[in-house]
Design an enzyme around this catalytic site. Structure first.
Site, PDB file in Angstrom:
ATOM      1  N   VAL A  49       0.874  -1.174   0.000  1.00 30.52           N
ATOM      2  CA  VAL A  49       0.000   0.000   0.000  1.00 30.52           C
ATOM      3  C   VAL A  49       0.909   1.221   0.000  1.00 30.52           C
ATOM      4  O   VAL A  49       1.916   1.243   0.708  1.00 30.52           O
ATOM      5  CB  VAL A  49      -0.936   0.026   1.230  1.00 30.52           C
ATOM      6  CG1 VAL A  49      -1.698   1.343   1.293  1.00 30.52           C
ATOM      7  CG2 VAL A  49      -1.914  -1.133   1.188  1.00 30.52           C
ATOM      8  N   ASP A  86       3.771  -2.763   4.184  1.00 34.09           N
ATOM      9  CA  ASP A  86       3.186  -4.111   4.141  1.00 34.09           C
ATOM     10  C   ASP A  86       1.868  -4.072   4.905  1.00 34.09           C
ATOM     11  O   ASP A  86       1.854  -3.897   6.128  1.00 34.09           O
ATOM     12  CB  ASP A  86       4.173  -5.104   4.763  1.00 34.09           C
ATOM     13  CG  ASP A  86       3.713  -6.551   4.613  1.00 34.09           C
ATOM     14  OD1 ASP A  86       2.515  -6.778   4.329  1.00 34.09           O
ATOM     15  OD2 ASP A  86       4.545  -7.457   4.797  1.00 34.09           O
ATOM     16  N   HIS A  87       0.767  -4.266   4.180  1.00 35.25           N
ATOM     17  CA  HIS A  87      -0.548  -4.138   4.803  1.00 35.25           C
ATOM     18  C   HIS A  87      -0.874  -5.296   5.750  1.00 35.25           C
ATOM     19  O   HIS A  87      -1.861  -5.238   6.491  1.00 35.25           O
ATOM     20  CB  HIS A  87      -1.635  -4.024   3.729  1.00 35.25           C
ATOM     21  CG  HIS A  87      -2.762  -3.118   4.112  1.00 35.25           C
ATOM     22  ND1 HIS A  87      -3.342  -3.131   5.359  1.00 35.25           N
ATOM     23  CD2 HIS A  87      -3.414  -2.142   3.426  1.00 35.25           C
ATOM     24  CE1 HIS A  87      -4.308  -2.244   5.416  1.00 35.25           C
ATOM     25  NE2 HIS A  87      -4.373  -1.611   4.259  1.00 35.25           N
ATOM     26  N   ARG A  88      -0.071  -6.341   5.735  1.00 34.66           N
ATOM     27  CA  ARG A  88      -0.267  -7.398   6.732  1.00 34.66           C
ATOM     28  C   ARG A  88       0.153  -6.918   8.115  1.00 34.66           C
ATOM     29  O   ARG A  88      -0.354  -7.411   9.134  1.00 34.66           O
ATOM     30  CB  ARG A  88       0.573  -8.629   6.360  1.00 34.66           C
ATOM     31  CG  ARG A  88       0.198  -9.299   5.062  1.00 34.66           C
ATOM     32  CD  ARG A  88       1.175 -10.392   4.723  1.00 34.66           C
ATOM     33  NE  ARG A  88       2.553  -9.884   4.567  1.00 34.66           N
ATOM     34  CZ  ARG A  88       3.605 -10.647   4.295  1.00 34.66           C
ATOM     35  NH1 ARG A  88       3.444 -11.965   4.162  1.00 34.66           N
ATOM     36  NH2 ARG A  88       4.799 -10.120   4.166  1.00 34.66           N
TER      37      ARG A  88
END
Length: 517
Positions: A314, A486-488
């Site tokens: 993102v 990192d959208h995690r």
């Protein structure tokens, strides 16, 4: 113990498997000392100098500059006791650099046994007593291969009507000319034999095809009356060539692969000739350059592909007024203690990132299967473009450095990277990266995460632009930041707050330093 020792290419870090020899720092005949740099090697990480493992005299260099070799391959032979006299049968060839040494010299070299060597008598190993190992049912080959004579006779034969004498008595009933049984082999690449002379008389042929062979022997025609092997027929079908329109140059007038390819080339040449009449013809491969992907560029490509398709990226953007930051830099440059230190806007961006990470530690983390690993230290990576490709060395424990120490570390890091001297250790273990695309005049971008990191910040060019300042439109120095994460690990709220606070620091760095420490 042998006095001549071979030095193998070592593993230069993190399981590297190969390296390219960039430059030899010694030549054959040089006397070297222990730990003296002897060769410069580029790996997938960086270009490094390898020191000598022994002192002595260089007698052989096995690989030249530009060659890529595997780890564990011998690269140089060193005589560890050159004062003990000449080596056995040391010929002049050893002084030529990369020429192979003599057999006696090789016999004197101490070489480790090959890994996984097979004992004599076992499958894959030498047979006892010097016997040649063969397959069951086949004896060892004791004769040399001989090529069968060509079926066609020279065009200048004195008696062209008389067939050549066969090697075996001819049968009473004429039999088709069938090739002798042999192991199947690919079509030969021998030079094309001369075609029969057109002036010699021969029987009329009702089709355009191969003339009757000069030997007068029987000819077995294939489909459509064309004599050609099945692989040649398949090649003609694939290329769209009509075999009936060709004249064979093979044995007994058969059509060969060269005949088919020559027909294709003739058609292409004819098409190119017509295209030249209208303008320059395009030829595949012409005016093109092929650059091998290796070393740093190869590793970067692999890492970027792995990261792009592993971590869900993102990217958010923020435009910032950096006028006060640029003024603060000018004041810093004027301080007596900072006159010898290189100061740039990137310094304040790095400081802003380090202070903001203390507020949001989750940004400085990595994804490990079912765990998020939050780092209590910051190894700040600075992306640097070099002649060998993009490298990202990092400053260890950058968060513990004062502003002047951070400036000195960044200057040394970038200088080492530009010179191509960054070590693999300096490029491993990064936790957060800044890429300064502004030095190329670019406003910002969507950077890809380095493997193992949760966020990366792109710093764009600082430009003078109209900006609303204190409710009036003024010319201010403005930049754009781009944060990929990192959208995690980092959700939209956390990423937005982090980017907002970095921008707040750059908007008023003096106030932020006082408030944040």
């Amino acid at each position: 113990m042998s006095r001549v020792k071979e030095f193998n290419l070592p593993d230069l870090g993190e399981g590297l498997t190969e390296g390219e020899i960039l430059k030899w720092l010694v030549t054959v005949g040089d006397d070297i000392t222990l730990n003296q740099p002897i060769v410069e090697v580029e790996t997938a990480k960086a270009a490094v100098e390898i020191p000598a493992k022994w002192a002595g005299r260089v007698i052989t260099i096995f690989h030249g500059e530009g060659e890529t070799i595997d780890v564990g391959t011998p690269i140089i032979a060193i005589d560890t006791d050159p004062n003990a006299g000449p080596l056995p049968d040391s010929g002049p060839g050893e002084a030529s650099g990369t020429t192979a040494p003599s057999a006696a010299s090789l016999a004197a070299v101490e070489v480790a046994p090959a890994e996984g060597a097979v004992e004599p008598g076992l499958i894959g190993g030498p047979a006892p007593g010097g016997r040649t190992p063969v397959l069951v049912g086949y004896g060892p080959k004791t004769t040399t291969a001989k090529r069968r004579p060509r079926a066609s006779a020279p065009a200048t034969s004195a008696a062209p009507a008389t067939p050549a004498a066969p090697a075996v008595p001819a049968p009473a009933v004429p039999a088709p000319a069938v090739p002798a049984p042999a192991v199947p082999a690919p079509a030969p690449t021998a030079p094309t034999p001369a075609r029969p002379a057109a002036a010699q008389p021969g029987p009329a042929i009702p089709r355009q095809g191969p003339p009757a062979p000069a030997t007068g022997g029987p000819v077995r025609s294939g489909a459509n009356g064309v004599l050609a092997k099945p692989p040649v027929r398949k090649l003609a079908r694939d290329l769209g060539v009509d075999l009936t329109a060709l004249v064979g140059t093979g044995p007994q007038g058969s059509i060969t692969r060269d005949d088919v390819q020559a027909a294709v080339a003739a058609v292409a040449e004819q098409s190119a000739g017509s295209a030249v009449a209208a303008g320059r013809a395009f030829v595949a491969g012409e005016r093109e350059q092929r650059i091998p992907v290796k070393g740093v560029r190869k590793l970067t490509a692999e890492n970027m592909v792995s990261s792009a398709f592993t971590a869900p990226h993102v990217t958010e953007f923020l435009t910032v007024d950096m006028t006060r930051s640029m003024r603060a830099l000018e004041r810093i440059k004027g301080l007596p203690d900072w006159r010898d230190v290189r100061v740039s806007p990137l310094l304040l961006v790095a400081k802003a990132v380090l202070l903001t990470i203390k507020r949001y530690p989750m940004v400085n983390s990595s994804w490990d299967c079912d765990h998020i690993v939050v780092k209590d230290y910051v190894n700040l990576g600075i992306a640097a473009a070099t002649e060998r490709g993009l490298v990202v060395p990092n400053i260890k424990d950058a968060g513990e450095l004062p502003l002047r120490g951070l400036a000195e570390a960044m200057t040394e890091l970038v200088g080492t990277a530009k010179a191509g001297r960054t070590t693999p250790a300096d490029m491993s273990g990064g936790t957060f990266t800044i890429t300064n695309v502004g030095v190329f005049g670019v406003d910002t971008g969507t950077p890809i995460l380095p493997p193992g990191e949760a966020a990366i910040l792109a710093f764009g060019a600082v430009r003078e632009m109209p900006w609303v300042h204190k409710k009036k439109i003024r010319i201010r120095q403005v930049t754009t930041l781009g944060l990929s994460f990192d959208h995690r690990i980092i959700d939209g709220e956390l990423g937005s707050k982090f980017l907002r606070d970095v921008g707040a620091f750059l908007t008023d760095p003096e106030a932020a330093l006082l408030a944040w420490g």
